[in-house]
Enzyme design. Structure first.
Site, mmCIF file in Angstrom:
data_model
loop_
_atom_site.group_PDB
_atom_site.id
_atom_site.type_symbol
_atom_site.label_atom_id
_atom_site.label_comp_id
_atom_site.label_asym_id
_atom_site.label_seq_id
_atom_site.Cartn_x
_atom_site.Cartn_y
_atom_site.Cartn_z
ATOM 1 N N GLY A 263 11.727 -4.366 -2.689
ATOM 2 C CA GLY A 263 11.007 -4.379 -4.284
ATOM 3 C C GLY A 263 11.702 -3.426 -5.005
ATOM 4 O O GLY A 263 12.549 -2.491 -4.640
ATOM 5 N N GLY A 265 11.733 0.377 -7.432
ATOM 6 C CA GLY A 265 10.990 1.753 -7.479
ATOM 7 C C GLY A 265 11.783 2.476 -6.159
ATOM 8 O O GLY A 265 12.541 2.206 -5.393
ATOM 9 N N GLU A 288 15.116 -10.008 -5.619
ATOM 10 C CA GLU A 288 14.995 -10.132 -7.237
ATOM 11 C C GLU A 288 15.809 -9.107 -7.750
ATOM 12 O O GLU A 288 16.511 -9.213 -8.903
ATOM 13 C CB GLU A 288 13.606 -10.276 -7.771
ATOM 14 N N ASN A 378 2.398 -1.212 -13.476
ATOM 15 C CA ASN A 378 3.642 -1.768 -14.023
ATOM 16 C C ASN A 378 3.060 -3.410 -14.015
ATOM 17 O O ASN A 378 3.254 -4.090 -14.877
ATOM 18 C CB ASN A 378 4.670 -1.764 -12.893
ATOM 19 N N GLY A 382 7.519 -9.591 -8.433
ATOM 20 C CA GLY A 382 7.738 -10.581 -7.536
ATOM 21 C C GLY A 382 6.977 -10.203 -6.152
ATOM 22 O O GLY A 382 7.424 -11.006 -5.347
HETATM 23 N N1 COA Z 1 -3.270 6.148 -6.669
HETATM 24 C C1 COA Z 1 -2.709 6.605 -7.920
HETATM 25 N N2 COA Z 1 -1.480 6.750 -8.177
HETATM 26 C C2 COA Z 1 -0.495 6.715 -7.042
HETATM 27 C C3 COA Z 1 -0.677 6.046 -6.061
HETATM 28 C C4 COA Z 1 -2.335 5.941 -5.667
HETATM 29 N N3 COA Z 1 -2.874 5.333 -4.558
HETATM 30 N N4 COA Z 1 0.195 5.970 -5.201
HETATM 31 C C5 COA Z 1 1.126 6.700 -5.953
HETATM 32 N N5 COA Z 1 0.689 6.542 -7.133
HETATM 33 C C6 COA Z 1 1.486 7.239 -8.154
HETATM 34 C C7 COA Z 1 2.653 8.279 -7.839
HETATM 35 O O1 COA Z 1 2.241 9.649 -7.709
HETATM 36 C C8 COA Z 1 3.645 8.173 -8.815
HETATM 37 O O2 COA Z 1 3.242 8.876 -9.969
HETATM 38 P P1 COA Z 1 4.094 9.673 -11.075
HETATM 39 O O3 COA Z 1 5.048 8.389 -11.790
HETATM 40 O O4 COA Z 1 3.160 10.100 -11.818
HETATM 41 O O5 COA Z 1 4.896 10.474 -10.037
HETATM 42 C C9 COA Z 1 3.835 6.582 -9.272
HETATM 43 O O6 COA Z 1 2.442 6.227 -8.422
HETATM 44 C C10 COA Z 1 4.899 5.891 -8.586
HETATM 45 O O7 COA Z 1 4.636 6.307 -7.158
HETATM 46 P P2 COA Z 1 6.117 6.472 -6.307
HETATM 47 O O8 COA Z 1 5.542 6.898 -5.027
HETATM 48 O O9 COA Z 1 7.125 7.131 -6.900
HETATM 49 O O10 COA Z 1 6.443 5.011 -5.861
HETATM 50 P P3 COA Z 1 7.489 3.831 -6.362
HETATM 51 O O11 COA Z 1 8.524 4.226 -7.489
HETATM 52 O O12 COA Z 1 8.225 3.335 -5.423
HETATM 53 O O13 COA Z 1 6.698 2.962 -7.214
HETATM 54 C C11 COA Z 1 4.847 1.054 -7.395
HETATM 55 C C12 COA Z 1 5.677 2.418 -6.345
HETATM 56 C C13 COA Z 1 3.850 0.406 -6.473
HETATM 57 C C14 COA Z 1 4.492 1.546 -8.678
HETATM 58 C C15 COA Z 1 6.065 0.128 -7.652
HETATM 59 O O14 COA Z 1 6.665 -0.273 -6.543
HETATM 60 C C16 COA Z 1 5.514 -0.983 -8.364
HETATM 61 O O15 COA Z 1 5.351 -1.179 -9.539
HETATM 62 N N6 COA Z 1 5.295 -2.267 -7.455
HETATM 63 C C17 COA Z 1 4.665 -3.452 -7.924
HETATM 64 C C18 COA Z 1 5.805 -4.417 -8.479
HETATM 65 C C19 COA Z 1 6.493 -4.613 -7.365
HETATM 66 O O16 COA Z 1 6.334 -4.476 -6.111
HETATM 67 N N7 COA Z 1 7.584 -5.499 -7.373
HETATM 68 C C20 COA Z 1 8.636 -5.579 -6.448
HETATM 69 C C21 COA Z 1 9.017 -6.943 -6.124
HETATM 70 S S1 COA Z 1 10.687 -7.080 -5.943
#
Ligand code: COA
Length: 504
Positions: A263, A265, A288, A378, A382
């Site tokens: 995924g 991130g 993706e 976000n 996918g």
């Molecule tokens: N509650 C609140 N905030 C949370 C949290 C929770 N349980 N867990 C993480 N966060 C926050 C982090 O503190 C970070 O905040 P910041 O931007 O202010 O620092 C932010 O969420 C992003 O987390 P991070 O640990 O840096 O992870 P990431 O960059 O890998 O992103 C998702 C994680 C879940 C946001 C991201 O993977 C996503 O949008 N996923 C959904 C879509 C997806 O999976 N697509 C993939 C298909 S190919």
């Protein structure tokens, strides 16, 4: 030079400025723009639209492949152009307006948008705006660093505006494989049986008469904003590699595993980066988005082929890949996102999918989108397409967020994107829970013992124990299930008691 890229000569007279192209839009239109996780977005027309909107009311429904770069979502939000946004975004300004209820956001499985368009279930696309490397002799559009939904937007739209980006290497031609499924209810199987196979055309086939404007641009894609691996993400990668190694030893996987999806991130990128330290060879990806880790694995030779819908890289990796595209092209293909994310293909290829959770609960339900259960981050992207149909569905997360004030493992998730039925494995920096074949109470013990942070482990054990006394197949204390989220909202921390300060 730029004229050479418009090989159907009669289209050359349709070149115009972005401002002239922006006059083709009307208030209330549905616009399908190229762009997928900051790659291959349009780089001139959106800005001209925003400029026009400062002078007259101009609101649109904006559809894309996924998130955009170059601050396009930000600028279109600030100028109130976006009334409705489909199917994914990751911009802080747009996010604020979505969460204030000022922009309607339709958070969709990325494979679904064009299915709904094709069958008339959502409003049709009035104008498609597509970034291209070139236009072929027969008017076909050669995309750039992403395909996303561009192919179906262009095929289904009444009018098309093409942005030819003259800075994109011409060698991108041949990278894409454009296959559009036949129509329901008599659809044929998608004839894709391996990640490297090509089943379509190297360009988007359109009626050239629909191309009403061509705009020349030269801006680069925005670089990806993922952070480098850290101790926690390295630990997550280590646990996953160890687990996969045991699967190979047990004969359930071969040393080349199954095609991988990772995924978006920081965490997913870091986990894939961790494969550089693994014993696995001859890997393939069917994903993706290709991030920096994909390029590292390709360069290392461990990854032999990668299929995706976009390439989203840091500045240095972007320059490396685009500067040597002829070489990389032999081991890469970009497809429409409905094919990269198609349930039929994912199930057939038997993918190992690795997606990121914001939080998961003690039974394995996963929230990937809503902070505190209410505020959009976000979108599901996918992750649902992949997790539901995977051979092995893995979710990764750090066990805590915001310096330990949030536990990413909670009694009950405050929003569900992926149910317990779509989650085989959960990994945090503390360990891995293998949930396959386990009943809810067994799953809870695995997740609590292996994945939670020590700060929260006893509290989760206590919750689970008291819940089991009340009984049920999936025991819960409903009056307490969201107590942790409420505590965070009220006091700024999920912790019941603040930890004792450590003595120096
Ligand atoms: N509650 C609140 N905030 C949370 C949290 C929770 N349980 N867990 C993480 N966060 C926050 C982090 O503190 C970070 O905040 P910041 O931007 O202010 O620092 C932010 O969420 C992003 O987390 P991070 O640990 O840096 O992870 P990431 O960059 O890998 O992103 C998702 C994680 C879940 C946001 C991201 O993977 C996503 O949008 N996923 C959904 C879509 C997806 O999976 N697509 C993939 C298909 S190919």
């Amino acid at each position: 030079m730029s004229m050479d890229r418009i090989r159907l000569q009669r289209l050359r007279e349709r070149i115009m400025s972005p401002e002239e192209a922006a006059l083709l839009f009307k208030d209330g239109m549905t616009v399908g723009m190229s762009g997928f996780t900051r790659a291959g977005d349009c780089k001139a027309v959106p800005f001209a639209l925003a400029e026009r909107a400062t002078r007259e009311p101009l609101k649109i429904t904006l559809m894309t492949g996924a998130s955009l770069g170059n601050d396009i979502d930000k600028i279109l939000t600030e100028t109130n152009v976006i009334a409705r946004r489909i199917p994914f975004q990751s911009d802080p300004t747009l996010r604020r307006k979505i969460n204030a209820g000022e922009v309607a956001f339709i958070d969709q499985h990325l494979s679904e948008t064009v299915e709904q368009l094709r069958s008339g279930q959502i409003a049709p696309v009035d104008i498609a705006v597509v970034e291209a490397t070139a236009i072929t002799e027969n008017g076909g559009i050669v995309p750039t660093t992403s395909v996303g939904n561009s192919a179906s937007f262009a095929v289904l739209a009444k009018k098309i505006i093409v942005e030819i980006n003259v800075k994109m290497p011409e060698g991108l031609e041949g990278l894409h494989d454009i296959y559009i499924p036949t129509y329901r209810p008599h659809r044929l199987p998608i004839p894709l049986i391996s990640p490297e196979q090509r089943i379509g055309l190297p360009y988007i086939p359109v009626d050239p008469e629909k191309i009403v404007a061509i705009v020349l641009t030269e801006k680069a894609d925005s670089p990806s904003n993922v952070l480098p691996p850290d101790n926690e993400t390295n630990a997550i990668a280590g646990h996953l590699n160890e687990f996969l190694y045991h699967e190979v030893k047990a004969g359930r996987l071969s040393p080349s595993l199954q095609p991988l999806q990772a995924g978006i991130g920081t965490i997913a990128n870091a986990v894939l980066h961790g494969m550089l330290d693994s014993p696995f060879r001859d890997l393939k990806m069917y994903s993706e988005v290709l991030q920096d880790s994909t390029v590292e694995l390709l360069d290392d030779g461990r990854l032999t082929f990668a299929s995706a819908s976009s390439i989203t890289l840091s500045k240095s990796a972007y320059e490396r890949v685009l500067g040597d595209i002829e070489r990389y092209k032999r081991r890469l293909v970009l497809r429409p996102q409905e094919i990269s994310n198609h349930p039929e293909v994912i199930r057939r290829l038997g993918l190992i999918t690795i997606n990121t959770a914001l939080e998961c609960d003690i039974y394995g339900n996963v929230n990937s989108t809503h902070v505190g259960g209410t505020h959009m981050m976000n979108g599901i992207g996918g992750s649902g397409d992949f997790a539901r149909n995977a051979h092995l569905s893995v979710f990764v997360t750090k066990s805590i967020a915001k310096d330990g004030k949030i536990s990413s493992v909670v009694p009950m998730v405050s929003h569900v994107d992926h149910t317990e039925h779509d989650t085989d494995i959960i990994v945090t920096e503390h360990g891995l829970a293998d949930l396959r074949g386990l009943a809810p109470r067994e799953r809870a013990r695995q997740i609590i013992d292996n994945c939670t942070d020590p700060l929260y482990r006893d509290a989760l054990r206590d919750y689970f124990l008291r819940a089991t006394k009340r009984g049920g197949h999936t025991p819960h204390l409903l009056q307490e299930a969201f107590a942790w989220h409420l505590r965070y909202e009220q006091s700024g921390s999920m912790l019941d008691k603040q930890p004792e300060p450590a003595f120096a």
